[in-house]
Design an enzyme around this catalytic site. Sequence first.
Site, PDB file in Angstrom:
ATOM      1  CE1 TYR A  25      -3.529   2.743   1.594  1.00  0.00           C
ATOM      2  CE2 TYR A  25      -4.411   1.072   0.132  1.00  0.00           C
ATOM      3  CZ  TYR A  25      -4.560   2.276   0.801  1.00  0.00           C
ATOM      4  OH  TYR A  25      -5.726   3.003   0.662  1.00  0.00           O
ATOM      5  CB  SER A  27       4.564   4.797  -4.754  1.00  0.00           C
ATOM      6  OG  SER A  27       4.387   5.539  -5.917  1.00  0.00           O
ATOM      7  CD  GLN A  28       2.383   2.751  -9.418  1.00  0.00           C
ATOM      8  OE1 GLN A  28       1.290   2.463  -9.883  1.00  0.00           O
ATOM      9  NE2 GLN A  28       3.052   3.819  -9.805  1.00  0.00           N
ATOM     10  CB  SER A  51       3.109  -2.834   6.835  1.00  0.00           C
ATOM     11  OG  SER A  51       2.907  -1.786   5.904  1.00  0.00           O
ATOM     12  CB  SER A  53       1.278   0.619   4.191  1.00  0.00           C
ATOM     13  OG  SER A  53       2.541   0.994   3.710  1.00  0.00           O
ATOM     14  CG  MET A  84      15.205  -5.445  -4.855  1.00  0.00           C
ATOM     15  SD  MET A  84      15.044  -6.138  -6.534  1.00  0.00           S
ATOM     16  CE  MET A  84      16.096  -7.546  -6.396  1.00  0.00           C
ATOM     17  CD  GLN A  86       7.230  -7.636  -6.937  1.00  0.00           C
ATOM     18  OE1 GLN A  86       7.260  -8.384  -7.902  1.00  0.00           O
ATOM     19  NE2 GLN A  86       6.933  -6.344  -7.044  1.00  0.00           N
ATOM     20  CG  HIS A 108       9.184  -3.238 -12.908  1.00  0.00           C
ATOM     21  ND1 HIS A 108       9.464  -2.889 -14.211  1.00  0.00           N
ATOM     22  CD2 HIS A 108      10.385  -3.435 -12.299  1.00  0.00           C
ATOM     23  CE1 HIS A 108      10.772  -2.880 -14.381  1.00  0.00           C
ATOM     24  NE2 HIS A 108      11.360  -3.194 -13.243  1.00  0.00           N
ATOM     25  CB  SER A 252      14.446  33.858 -25.534  1.00  0.00           C
ATOM     26  OG  SER A 252      15.617  33.092 -25.246  1.00  0.00           O
TER      27      SER A 252
HETATM   28  N1  LIG Z   1       6.851   3.843  -7.518  1.00  0.00           N
HETATM   29  C1  LIG Z   1       6.290   3.967  -8.707  1.00  0.00           C
HETATM   30  O1  LIG Z   1       5.801   5.015  -9.078  1.00  0.00           O
HETATM   31  C2  LIG Z   1       6.193   2.785  -9.618  1.00  0.00           C
HETATM   32  C3  LIG Z   1       6.368   1.507  -9.122  1.00  0.00           C
HETATM   33  N2  LIG Z   1       6.129   0.452  -9.944  1.00  0.00           N
HETATM   34  C4  LIG Z   1       6.237  -0.903  -9.407  1.00  0.00           C
HETATM   35  O2  LIG Z   1       5.215  -1.069  -8.410  1.00  0.00           O
HETATM   36  C5  LIG Z   1       5.648  -2.015  -7.435  1.00  0.00           C
HETATM   37  C6  LIG Z   1       5.515  -1.394  -6.061  1.00  0.00           C
HETATM   38  O3  LIG Z   1       6.405  -0.310  -5.996  1.00  0.00           O
HETATM   39  P1  LIG Z   1       6.092   0.957  -5.080  1.00  0.00           P
HETATM   40  O4  LIG Z   1       4.633   1.262  -5.069  1.00  0.00           O
HETATM   41  O5  LIG Z   1       7.040   2.014  -5.499  1.00  0.00           O
HETATM   42  O6  LIG Z   1       6.478   0.402  -3.615  1.00  0.00           O
HETATM   43  P2  LIG Z   1       6.585   1.248  -2.272  1.00  0.00           P
HETATM   44  O7  LIG Z   1       7.960   1.025  -1.732  1.00  0.00           O
HETATM   45  O8  LIG Z   1       6.083   2.629  -2.471  1.00  0.00           O
HETATM   46  O9  LIG Z   1       5.502   0.503  -1.316  1.00  0.00           O
HETATM   47  C7  LIG Z   1       5.746  -0.806  -0.905  1.00  0.00           C
HETATM   48  C8  LIG Z   1       4.566  -1.288  -0.092  1.00  0.00           C
HETATM   49  O10 LIG Z   1       4.762  -2.675   0.174  1.00  0.00           O
HETATM   50  C9  LIG Z   1       4.729  -2.894   1.586  1.00  0.00           C
HETATM   51  N3  LIG Z   1       5.656  -3.973   1.874  1.00  0.00           N
HETATM   52  C10 LIG Z   1       7.010  -3.912   1.916  1.00  0.00           C
HETATM   53  N4  LIG Z   1       7.508  -5.126   2.214  1.00  0.00           N
HETATM   54  C11 LIG Z   1       6.450  -5.971   2.331  1.00  0.00           C
HETATM   55  C12 LIG Z   1       6.297  -7.353   2.641  1.00  0.00           C
HETATM   56  N5  LIG Z   1       7.370  -8.106   2.882  1.00  0.00           N
HETATM   57  N6  LIG Z   1       5.045  -7.866   2.679  1.00  0.00           N
HETATM   58  C13 LIG Z   1       3.964  -7.092   2.429  1.00  0.00           C
HETATM   59  N7  LIG Z   1       4.023  -5.773   2.165  1.00  0.00           N
HETATM   60  C14 LIG Z   1       5.254  -5.235   2.106  1.00  0.00           C
HETATM   61  C15 LIG Z   1       5.131  -1.576   2.228  1.00  0.00           C
HETATM   62  O11 LIG Z   1       4.612  -1.505   3.532  1.00  0.00           O
HETATM   63  C16 LIG Z   1       4.445  -0.587   1.255  1.00  0.00           C
HETATM   64  O12 LIG Z   1       3.076  -0.516   1.610  1.00  0.00           O
HETATM   65  C17 LIG Z   1       7.086  -2.389  -7.827  1.00  0.00           C
HETATM   66  O13 LIG Z   1       7.065  -3.554  -8.602  1.00  0.00           O
HETATM   67  C18 LIG Z   1       7.522  -1.193  -8.687  1.00  0.00           C
HETATM   68  O14 LIG Z   1       8.548  -1.529  -9.602  1.00  0.00           O
HETATM   69  C19 LIG Z   1       5.704   0.583 -11.234  1.00  0.00           C
HETATM   70  C20 LIG Z   1       5.532   1.836 -11.763  1.00  0.00           C
HETATM   71  C21 LIG Z   1       5.851   3.010 -11.031  1.00  0.00           C
HETATM   72 MG   LIG Z   2      10.556   1.486 -12.596  1.00  0.00          MG
END
Ligand SMILES: NC(=O)C1=CN([C@@H]2O[C@H](COP(=O)(O)OP(=O)(O)OC[C@H]3O[C@@H](n4cnc5c(N)ncnc54)[C@H](O)[C@@H]3O)[C@@H](O)[C@H]2O)C=CC1
Ligand SMILES: [Mg+2]
Length: 329
Positions: A25, A27-28, A51, A53, A84, A86, A108, A252
């Site tokens: 929960y 960014s995405q 978490s 979140s 990393m 996942q 991703h 300009s």
């Molecule tokens: N950040 C971005 O704008 C973009 C991200 N993505 C992809 O989206 C996916 C998520 O990335 P973000 O949203 O950036 O992640 P983030 O780092 O913003 O959020 C991660 C979330 O996962 C939770 N989390 C962390 N470890 C966990 C675990 N072991 N078990 C359960 N929950 C856990 C955290 O509490 C947090 O809610 C990735 O695959 C990323 O490559 C794709 C497009 C853009």
């Molecule tokens: Mg990326």
Amino acid sequence: MAKIYYDDDADLSYLKGKVVAILGYGSQGRAHALNLRDSGVDVIVGLYKGSKSWKVAEEDGMRVEEVERAVEEGDVIMFLIPDMVQPEVYKRLVRDKLEEGDMLMFAHGFNIHYNQIVPPEFVDVTMVAPKSPGHLVRRMFVEGKGVPALLAVHQNYTGKALEIALAYAKAIGCTRAGVIETTFKEETETDLFGEQVDLCGGVTELIKATFETMVEAGYQPEVAYFEALHELKLIVDLIYEGGLMKMWNAVSETAKYGGLTRGKRIINESVREEMKKILKEIQTGEFAREWILENKAGRPVYNKLLEMEKEHLIEKVGAKLRKMMPWLE
Ligand SMILES: NC(=O)C1=CN([C@@H]2O[C@H](COP(=O)(O)OP(=O)(O)OC[C@H]3O[C@@H](n4cnc5c(N)ncnc54)[C@H](O)[C@@H]3O)[C@@H](O)[C@H]2O)C=CC1
Ligand SMILES: [Mg+2]
Ligand SMILES: CC(=O)[C@](C)(O)C(=O)O
Ligand SMILES: [Mg+2]
């Protein structure tokens, strides 16, 4: 020619009666969960106990469960946890809870493309990857707009994988802007390349080099900040809205001539050669191996470079100047 899907090409009814489990929960994850719910989709959020979140999701009125429980309930399981973590979460908490006809979905392609996650054959495997930071996925949706996305089907067990993924893309607002059909390979390699040489890596090094050159030449750091960083958004907004020519037509004549003749000395042949080397590192899996080992070693390089970034003079100067512009924070 790319196959691009829009709202009319997607049918939300493919998600009717299905539960979408959003793992993560951040960014995405927050953006997807809120947009899905607003589109009438049944959402459950999967997080680990502790978490930060968890509270955010509950305050948003989301149903929150630990990952295993969310996967048990989920028919579509969307991995929105850090790339990393996942593989380990998949092996420990997801794989054995999957049921025939479930869908594993990603934003991703890294872990599927580099075989860090190898799903069973009795599930669909798809990707809906917004080409945007998460908070804008939400903001644009709320404003009735959308951000573009890439969509890929890696495994189509049910025969309806594309339709379900398209329904998901529509529910988070991406078919408003356009959803390009691609592959996990193409999304992974282009996303890594873009964020390394342009969007994140390249642009920050360009900003810092411009700023440092001016400061070392004796100009005031505040002047260098406004020139090298602050104004960049205004320029990029023009390019975003109307392409390169909208920007060139807005600046300009002097800036046009100077930019058109000197820009190529900055992004010159050797820079282009380096870009090709970086792309090769991505295509051969060299970058992926390096990033996986970096995580296994506790992220020494990552932590050092991030610390240096936080300590950069431009961050200190910028924080002071942005305080005088409260509308930015
Ligand atoms: N950040 C971005 O704008 C973009 C991200 N993505 C992809 O989206 C996916 C998520 O990335 P973000 O949203 O950036 O992640 P983030 O780092 O913003 O959020 C991660 C979330 O996962 C939770 N989390 C962390 N470890 C966990 C675990 N072991 N078990 C359960 N929950 C856990 C955290 O509490 C947090 O809610 C990735 O695959 C990323 O490559 C794709 C497009 C853009
Ligand atoms: Mg990326
Ligand atoms: C925001 C986005 O699309 C990135 C840069 O690819 C990412 O956060 O991984
Ligand atoms: Mg990206």
